[in-house]
Design an enzyme around this catalytic site. Structure first.
Site, PDB file in Angstrom:
ATOM      1  N   ARG A 247       0.821  -1.222   0.000  1.00  0.00           N
ATOM      2  CA  ARG A 247       0.000   0.000   0.000  1.00  0.00           C
ATOM      3  C   ARG A 247       0.851   1.266   0.000  1.00  0.00           C
ATOM      4  O   ARG A 247       0.497   2.250   0.644  1.00  0.00           O
ATOM      5  CB  ARG A 247      -0.962   0.029   1.190  1.00  0.00           C
ATOM      6  CG  ARG A 247      -1.994  -1.063   1.207  1.00  0.00           C
ATOM      7  CD  ARG A 247      -3.103  -0.742   0.197  1.00  0.00           C
ATOM      8  NE  ARG A 247      -4.067  -1.822   0.167  1.00  0.00           N
ATOM      9  CZ  ARG A 247      -5.224  -1.802   0.822  1.00  0.00           C
ATOM     10  NH1 ARG A 247      -5.568  -0.767   1.521  1.00  0.00           N
ATOM     11  NH2 ARG A 247      -6.038  -2.832   0.732  1.00  0.00           N
TER      12      ARG A 247
ATOM     13  N   ARG B  67      -3.829   6.439  -0.114  1.00  0.00           N
ATOM     14  CA  ARG B  67      -4.318   7.593   0.643  1.00  0.00           C
ATOM     15  C   ARG B  67      -3.303   8.299   1.524  1.00  0.00           C
ATOM     16  O   ARG B  67      -3.561   9.389   1.997  1.00  0.00           O
ATOM     17  CB  ARG B  67      -5.530   7.176   1.477  1.00  0.00           C
ATOM     18  CG  ARG B  67      -6.760   6.985   0.608  1.00  0.00           C
ATOM     19  CD  ARG B  67      -7.894   6.423   1.412  1.00  0.00           C
ATOM     20  NE  ARG B  67      -7.552   5.110   1.920  1.00  0.00           N
ATOM     21  CZ  ARG B  67      -8.344   4.376   2.672  1.00  0.00           C
ATOM     22  NH1 ARG B  67      -9.508   4.845   3.041  1.00  0.00           N
ATOM     23  NH2 ARG B  67      -7.975   3.184   3.073  1.00  0.00           N
TER      24      ARG B  67
ATOM     25  N   ARG C  12      -6.628  10.845  -7.837  1.00  0.00           N
ATOM     26  CA  ARG C  12      -7.536   9.728  -7.596  1.00  0.00           C
ATOM     27  C   ARG C  12      -8.900   9.923  -8.262  1.00  0.00           C
ATOM     28  O   ARG C  12      -9.476   9.011  -8.842  1.00  0.00           O
ATOM     29  CB  ARG C  12      -7.653   9.536  -6.086  1.00  0.00           C
ATOM     30  CG  ARG C  12      -8.890   8.863  -5.543  1.00  0.00           C
ATOM     31  CD  ARG C  12      -8.825   7.353  -5.651  1.00  0.00           C
ATOM     32  NE  ARG C  12      -9.838   6.728  -4.824  1.00  0.00           N
ATOM     33  CZ  ARG C  12     -11.127   6.683  -5.122  1.00  0.00           C
ATOM     34  NH1 ARG C  12     -11.550   7.228  -6.228  1.00  0.00           N
ATOM     35  NH2 ARG C  12     -11.987   6.114  -4.317  1.00  0.00           N
TER      36      ARG C  12
ATOM     37  N   ASP D 158      -6.528  -3.851  -7.275  1.00  0.00           N
ATOM     38  CA  ASP D 158      -7.061  -4.374  -6.011  1.00  0.00           C
ATOM     39  C   ASP D 158      -7.255  -5.879  -6.178  1.00  0.00           C
ATOM     40  O   ASP D 158      -7.387  -6.372  -7.302  1.00  0.00           O
ATOM     41  CB  ASP D 158      -8.395  -3.704  -5.656  1.00  0.00           C
ATOM     42  CG  ASP D 158      -8.745  -3.938  -4.200  1.00  0.00           C
ATOM     43  OD1 ASP D 158      -8.312  -3.156  -3.345  1.00  0.00           O
ATOM     44  OD2 ASP D 158      -9.420  -4.946  -3.902  1.00  0.00           O
TER      45      ASP D 158
ATOM     46  N   TYR E 236     -14.671 -12.279   1.143  1.00  0.00           N
ATOM     47  CA  TYR E 236     -15.493 -11.134   0.745  1.00  0.00           C
ATOM     48  C   TYR E 236     -16.759 -11.575   0.021  1.00  0.00           C
ATOM     49  O   TYR E 236     -17.828 -11.002   0.193  1.00  0.00           O
ATOM     50  CB  TYR E 236     -14.685 -10.181  -0.146  1.00  0.00           C
ATOM     51  CG  TYR E 236     -13.616  -9.427   0.620  1.00  0.00           C
ATOM     52  CD1 TYR E 236     -13.964  -8.546   1.629  1.00  0.00           C
ATOM     53  CD2 TYR E 236     -12.269  -9.600   0.340  1.00  0.00           C
ATOM     54  CE1 TYR E 236     -12.991  -7.859   2.344  1.00  0.00           C
ATOM     55  CE2 TYR E 236     -11.291  -8.916   1.044  1.00  0.00           C
ATOM     56  CZ  TYR E 236     -11.660  -8.041   2.045  1.00  0.00           C
ATOM     57  OH  TYR E 236     -10.710  -7.361   2.748  1.00  0.00           O
TER      58      TYR E 236
HETATM   59  O1  CP3 Z   1       0.128   0.302  -3.287  1.00  0.00           O
HETATM   60  C1  CP3 Z   1      -0.367  -0.839  -3.312  1.00  0.00           C
HETATM   61  O2  CP3 Z   1      -0.146  -1.678  -2.413  1.00  0.00           O
HETATM   62  C2  CP3 Z   1      -1.189  -1.263  -4.527  1.00  0.00           C
HETATM   63  C3  CP3 Z   1      -2.577  -1.110  -4.397  1.00  0.00           C
HETATM   64  C4  CP3 Z   1      -3.481  -2.074  -3.647  1.00  0.00           C
HETATM   65  C5  CP3 Z   1      -4.821  -1.718  -3.346  1.00  0.00           C
HETATM   66  N1  CP3 Z   1      -5.434  -2.811  -2.825  1.00  0.00           N
HETATM   67  C6  CP3 Z   1      -5.427  -0.403  -3.632  1.00  0.00           C
HETATM   68  C7  CP3 Z   1      -6.510   0.078  -2.739  1.00  0.00           C
HETATM   69  C8  CP3 Z   1      -3.291  -3.394  -3.221  1.00  0.00           C
HETATM   70  C9  CP3 Z   1      -2.031  -4.253  -3.271  1.00  0.00           C
HETATM   71  C10 CP3 Z   1      -4.527  -3.850  -2.708  1.00  0.00           C
HETATM   72  C11 CP3 Z   1      -4.747  -5.219  -2.220  1.00  0.00           C
HETATM   73  C12 CP3 Z   1      -5.880  -5.487  -1.321  1.00  0.00           C
HETATM   74  N2  CP3 Z   1      -7.154  -5.005  -1.404  1.00  0.00           N
HETATM   75  C13 CP3 Z   1      -5.824  -6.400  -0.249  1.00  0.00           C
HETATM   76  C14 CP3 Z   1      -4.602  -7.223   0.145  1.00  0.00           C
HETATM   77  C15 CP3 Z   1      -3.647  -6.405   0.932  1.00  0.00           C
HETATM   78  C16 CP3 Z   1      -4.065  -6.204   2.363  1.00  0.00           C
HETATM   79  O3  CP3 Z   1      -4.329  -5.060   2.742  1.00  0.00           O
HETATM   80  O4  CP3 Z   1      -4.070  -7.207   3.093  1.00  0.00           O
HETATM   81  C17 CP3 Z   1      -7.096  -6.425   0.364  1.00  0.00           C
HETATM   82  C18 CP3 Z   1      -7.500  -7.232   1.566  1.00  0.00           C
HETATM   83  C19 CP3 Z   1      -7.927  -5.544  -0.399  1.00  0.00           C
HETATM   84  C20 CP3 Z   1      -9.366  -5.242  -0.202  1.00  0.00           C
HETATM   85  C21 CP3 Z   1      -9.550  -3.787   0.061  1.00  0.00           C
HETATM   86  N3  CP3 Z   1      -9.586  -2.806  -0.911  1.00  0.00           N
HETATM   87  C22 CP3 Z   1      -9.622  -3.142   1.331  1.00  0.00           C
HETATM   88  C23 CP3 Z   1      -9.630  -3.840   2.668  1.00  0.00           C
HETATM   89  C24 CP3 Z   1      -9.698  -1.748   1.081  1.00  0.00           C
HETATM   90  C25 CP3 Z   1      -9.675  -0.623   2.099  1.00  0.00           C
HETATM   91  C26 CP3 Z   1     -10.997  -0.016   2.385  1.00  0.00           C
HETATM   92  C27 CP3 Z   1     -10.823   1.384   2.955  1.00  0.00           C
HETATM   93  O5  CP3 Z   1     -11.252   2.320   2.274  1.00  0.00           O
HETATM   94  O6  CP3 Z   1     -10.207   1.497   4.035  1.00  0.00           O
HETATM   95  C28 CP3 Z   1      -9.681  -1.576  -0.305  1.00  0.00           C
HETATM   96  C29 CP3 Z   1      -9.704  -0.272  -1.020  1.00  0.00           C
HETATM   97  C30 CP3 Z   1      -8.414   0.165  -1.583  1.00  0.00           C
HETATM   98  N4  CP3 Z   1      -7.616  -0.636  -2.365  1.00  0.00           N
HETATM   99  C31 CP3 Z   1      -7.808   1.441  -1.423  1.00  0.00           C
HETATM  100  C32 CP3 Z   1      -6.614   1.397  -2.160  1.00  0.00           C
HETATM  101  C33 CP3 Z   1      -5.620   2.516  -2.375  1.00  0.00           C
HETATM  102  C34 CP3 Z   1      -8.353   2.630  -0.625  1.00  0.00           C
HETATM  103  C35 CP3 Z   1      -9.609   3.198  -1.197  1.00  0.00           C
HETATM  104  C36 CP3 Z   1      -9.516   4.432  -2.083  1.00  0.00           C
HETATM  105  O7  CP3 Z   1      -8.456   5.043  -2.333  1.00  0.00           O
HETATM  106  O8  CP3 Z   1     -10.616   4.772  -2.564  1.00  0.00           O
END
Ligand code: CP3
Length: 352
Positions: free
Chosen positions: A31, A35, A44, A80, A158
């Site tokens: 990550r 954000r 974004r 994602d 999920y």
């Molecule tokens: O920089 C990086 O690591 C690449 C981008 C990335 C995202 N998701 C972008 C994202 C990666 C590698 C993921 C993987 C992902 N997504 C995982 C595995 C990694 C982990 O955290 O264990 C999981 C479980 C998800 C599912 C998911 N997607 C979650 C739990 C969330 C967060 C929800 C929140 O808003 O707190 C997301 C959304 C997400 N994926 C965001 C980003 C940058 C944030 C939302 C946004 O910017 O609108």
């Protein structure tokens, strides 16, 4: 056109993944895009994160932002774990501040039909385009691109729960109550992961990471019976592509040995398990990635410095170490603190 990836014999991240000595300890952050970065918030856009992911120019720009800011040793594709499920038309979205949500969760054999197989040339064309844009930018910098996919257990959680879960009660009810349906679901999810990862590598990714973030909810026997066959099939399908494979989950101290058996070159370790314990449990057969507690990024500078040093001391100079956090960057992290980590890790490698 010949695809030119960074040289596996001189690139620190690719050397460490094979447990070979490198000129510096490689470091990147799960990550690292997103954000915590003001420049991310600027590009974004409105709409869901899936809209940004499906826009190759924007997704490539977001991927590159942390490479420019931090000088990390690897980039990770901005996408994602639910992207392939979304592309298959199952009906999944990512709700801001919540995570993946499904209006009609997976509950019966009829729902398998909603997970149709992907045709990469049409369903994943945006992703291929993003990877190609990135490889053109990153290869001259010597920075490898990591592709990734979600592993069957984490994705199934999920789909079955319909949203993030604390106890995985519905997932475990289906796993133990309808094992045949469970295995059919996981087989479909493994197919989606194989299609996605293969397309990423063919487009130029230098490594892949399989995220089984929530597998730590299982005891080892259940992990071996219900999850391992599917994740192993994914890793086996990637074995001949000649790129390092990383396998990651949190709360997996008790699963490190089976996770290493799944067949990756690198296993991710969260902050609960010291690297020397993880190395013992995996018998030295894999490189380790981790494992600073992401919350330490929020701590005062002297604590941060000491904790980075603790991770390095725990690793004790072993060449098979890719420095990372034990889980993703917290959104409230100060980017200057992450830059500090990169500087400390790189400086430490110069003196040792
Ligand atoms: O920089 C990086 O690591 C690449 C981008 C990335 C995202 N998701 C972008 C994202 C990666 C590698 C993921 C993987 C992902 N997504 C995982 C595995 C990694 C982990 O955290 O264990 C999981 C479980 C998800 C599912 C998911 N997607 C979650 C739990 C969330 C967060 C929800 C929140 O808003 O707190 C997301 C959304 C997400 N994926 C965001 C980003 C940058 C944030 C939302 C946004 O910017 O609108």
């Amino acid at each position: 056109m010949t695809l030119l990836r960074p040289d596996p014999d001189t690139t620190p991240f690719l050397l460490a993944a094979r447990q070979l000595p490198a000129e510096r300890i490689p470091v990147w952050f799960m990550r690292q895009a997103g954000r915590s970065l003001p420049e991310y918030k600027r590009v974004r856009g409105e709409g869901t994160i899936l809209d940004a992911i499906a826009d190759p120019e924007r997704a490539a720009e977001i991927t590159l932002q942390p490479v420019r800011r931090y000088g990390v040793d690897a980039a990770i594709l901005f996408s994602d774990i639910v992207t392939p499920i979304w592309a298959s038309g199952f009906g999944i979205d990512i709700a801001a501040g919540v995570g993946p949500v499904c209006e009609r969760p997976f509950a019966s054999p009829a729902d398998l039909e909603r997970l149709r197989p992907l045709d990469p040339s049409t369903d994943l064309d945006f992703q291929t385009k993003t990877v190609e844009l990135l490889v053109a930018e990153l290869t001259p910098l010597g920075v490898p691109l990591i592709g990734f996919a979600g592993a069957p257990f984490t994705l199934a959680s999920y789909l079955i729960e319909g949203r993030p879960s604390r106890d995985y009660a519905k997932v475990k009810a289906l796993m133990h109550g309808q094992p045949e349906l469970w295995h059919r679901l996981c087989a479909r999810l493994a197919d989606l992961a194989i299609t996605t990862l293969t397309a990423q590598v063919q487009a130029g990714a230098s490594a892949i990471q399989l995220f089984d973030s929530w597998a730590g909810a299982l005891r080892p026997e259940h992990y071996r019976e219900f999850v391992m066959p599917h994740s192993s099939r994914i890793m086996a399908a990637m074995a001949d592509l000649g790129i390092p494979r990383i396998h990651f989950g949190i709360n997996t101290g008790e699963l490190l040995s089976p996770m290493a058996d799944v067949g990756a070159e690198v296993v991710g370790v969260d902050w609960r398990t010291p690297l020397q314990v993880a190395r013992r449990r995996t018998g030295g057969r894999v490189a380790l990635q981790g494992n600073l507690d992401p919350a330490i990024i929020l701590a005062p500078r002297h604590v941060l410095d000491a904790e980075v040093q603790r991770v390095l001391d725990d690793n004790d100079g072993h060449p098979g170490h890719i420095f990372n956090l034990g889980h993703g960057v917290l959104p409230q992290s100060d980017p200057d603190q992450l830059l500090r980590v990169v500087e400390l890790v790189h400086a430490a490698s110069r003196v040792s």
